[in-house]
Scaffold this active site. Structure first.
Site, PDB file in Angstrom:
ATOM      1  CB  CYS A  16       4.954   3.132 -11.073  1.00  0.00           C
ATOM      2  SG  CYS A  16       6.254   2.862  -9.855  1.00  0.00           S
TER       3      CYS A  16
ATOM      4  CB  ALA B 279      -0.937   0.004   1.213  1.00  0.00           C
TER       5      ALA B 279
ATOM      6  CG  ASP C  61       1.355  -0.170  -6.822  1.00  0.00           C
ATOM      7  OD1 ASP C  61       1.992  -0.372  -7.874  1.00  0.00           O
ATOM      8  OD2 ASP C  61       1.218   0.971  -6.333  1.00  0.00           O
TER       9      ASP C  61
ATOM     10  N   GLY D  16      -0.575   4.940   0.494  1.00  0.00           N
ATOM     11  CA  GLY D  16      -2.002   4.668   0.401  1.00  0.00           C
ATOM     12  C   GLY D  16      -2.836   5.406  -0.611  1.00  0.00           C
ATOM     13  N   GLY D  17      -2.247   5.970  -1.659  1.00  0.00           N
ATOM     14  CA  GLY D  17      -3.054   6.661  -2.655  1.00  0.00           C
ATOM     15  C   GLY D  17      -4.114   5.771  -3.268  1.00  0.00           C
ATOM     16  CE  LYS D  18      -1.209   2.415  -7.713  1.00  0.00           C
ATOM     17  NZ  LYS D  18      -0.114   3.139  -7.020  1.00  0.00           N
TER      18      LYS D  18
ATOM     19  CG  ASP E 271       4.463  -0.593   2.480  1.00  0.00           C
ATOM     20  OD1 ASP E 271       4.159  -0.568   1.273  1.00  0.00           O
ATOM     21  OD2 ASP E 271       5.593  -0.288   2.900  1.00  0.00           O
TER      22      ASP E 271
END
Length: 436
Positions: free
Chosen positions: A388, A262, A335, A265-267, A285
């Site tokens: 990303c 995470a 992610d 935590g944006g997502k 995380d």
């Protein structure tokens, strides 16, 4: 040249640049600069000029180009650029004179810092203009990659990406061109917040903000994080591509979802915001301080269905009781840690951390995370893998390797997000379902 105030003290700039160059290879520029800015405020009782940080970011993008332009100025454009790039190393830039180095950086970045008259800019300006014209005629040359701030050794990787994503020549060249500059700051309105109303409010607060078919983005003016809308949790800063990863999770009210990596935590917030307070989001995380920041952000946004745990990814997660009762999460998002090639536009220092050894280490970690996190997906549930990065080794290849060893999962979709189609970061997402 017309006299005007110096926006940059070049002694300060070069001193700061040399200080950065003395940092460890794995140092992160934005964190380091934030620390330096705090020290600057204490020493000089004033804010560090924004132009200093901007100039250094341009230098990180165009350091190799500065050496190439110096060579062109001395010997002309007729060079074996492939051989030159293979022999180049960053220390060559340190051998340039301070004035020459910053002249090339300023001219290439189209910045307006003001070059003192005694720098004799005339013939050097011609060198830049001639090189730009040459690059337009030779867009696939190694020098063209360097012109846009990309190491020419990545040409084959970009060609591979072009094939897998089905880009045409225009899209490929646009992707390369985009690497020379930062994307805008994309914003995510809260679920109940009307985007047009928010745009008008932010504009009234002094934020330079646009609303287009892709969403809301800020390009300057008053800081978003200082606005009432941000303080009240009605808007979050989140890149367009990152928002699309959260959208791929397709969170529904009542679901149990695990955001395995995470970070801050944006997502996680985007997922939780779309669940109407029903269901649960577990965010984990490796680093607890990131989860602490996530909890602060969730409280500000008024999202109460998020729980956090530290998870190192080295073994499957011990499922919370209510998740164990339904034999796993409805959806798991990984992610994954990656080379971050898709965020090089914002973080040009990350270009210097890419190596074969680093990539090999990360692809191994990505498979470990996929293997361990996938066990927490219930039958009929979904596993969402994202990075990303635009490198195929971390994306399509990683998904293929996972599916080869997990016959109980099937690929539903995979795609690259953001640039070159949208002026944003570039990210990847794949959605896999666990068979009943």
């Amino acid at each position: 040249m017309i006299d005007k105030p110096l926006l940059i003290n070049y002694n300060q700039l070069h001193t700061l640049w040399l200080k950065w160059l003395s940092q460890p290879a794995n140092a992160h520029f934005d964190r380091w600069l934030k620390h330096e800015a705090a020290g600057w405020r204490k020493r000089f009782r004033e804010t560090m000029p924004l132009e200093l940080g901007s100039a250094m970011q341009h230098a990180l993008r165009f350091r190799q180009l500065a050496c190439a332009l110096e060579l062109i100025h001395e010997r002309g454009l007729d060079q074996d650029w492939q051989a030159w790039t293979e022999q180049w190393n960053p220390e060559q830039a340190e051998n340039l004179s301070r004035n020459n180095f910053w002249f090339w950086i300023q001219r290439r970045s189209y910045s307006q810092w003001y070059i003192p008259k005694d720098w004799q800019a005339g013939s050097r300006k011609t060198t830049v203009d001639d090189t730009a014209a040459w690059v337009r005629k030779n867009p696939d040359s190694p020098l063209a990659y360097i012109w846009f701030g990309i190491d020419a050794s990545l040409a084959s990787a970009i060609e591979h990406r072009t094939e897998l994503s089905g880009w045409n020549d225009k899209q490929r060249q646009e992707f390369i061109r985009m690497q020379q500059s930062r994307p805008p700051l994309w914003l995510r309105p809260a679920a109940e917040q009307d985007a047009k109303t928010l745009r008008d409010e932010l504009k009234a607060a002094g934020v330079e903000v646009n609303l287009n078919k892709h969403g809301l983005c800020a390009t300057g003016g008053f800081g978003v994080q200082q606005t009432e809308a941000y303080k009240e949790g009605r808007v979050e800063v989140q890149d367009f591509a990152s928002q699309q990863i959260a959208a791929a999770v397709d969170a529904q009210a009542g679901e149990k979802i695990w955001d395995a990596c995470a970070g801050a935590g944006g997502k996680t917030l985007a997922i939780g915001d779309g669940m109407s307070g029903k269901g649960a989001v577990v965010a984990t995380d490796l680093k607890e301080f990131k989860l602490t920041e996530l909890k602060k952000r969730a409280k500000r946004a008024g999202i109460a269905n998020i729980r956090t745990f530290v998870w190192d990814g080295e073994a499957p997660l011990r499922l919370p009781k209510e998740i164990a009762r339904q034999r796993g999460f409805d959806k798991v998002l990984i992610d994954a840690p990656c080379t971050a090639t898709g965020t090089w536009r914002r973080n040009p220092d990350a270009r210097n951390r890419l190596s074969e050894a680093y990539l090999k280490e990360l692809t191994g970690l990505q498979q470990q995370l996929l293997n361990n996190a996938s066990e927490a997906v219930r039958h009929g549930g979904k596993l969402i893998y994202a990075t990303c990065s635009w490198l195929t080794e971390e994306n399509e290849d990683a998904v293929e390797a996972f599916l080869k060893n997990h016959a109980d999962f099937a690929l539903e979709s995979s795609r690259l997000l953001g640039a070159p189609d949208v002026d944003s970061d570039t990210m990847f997402v794949a959605v896999m379902s666990r068979q009943n």
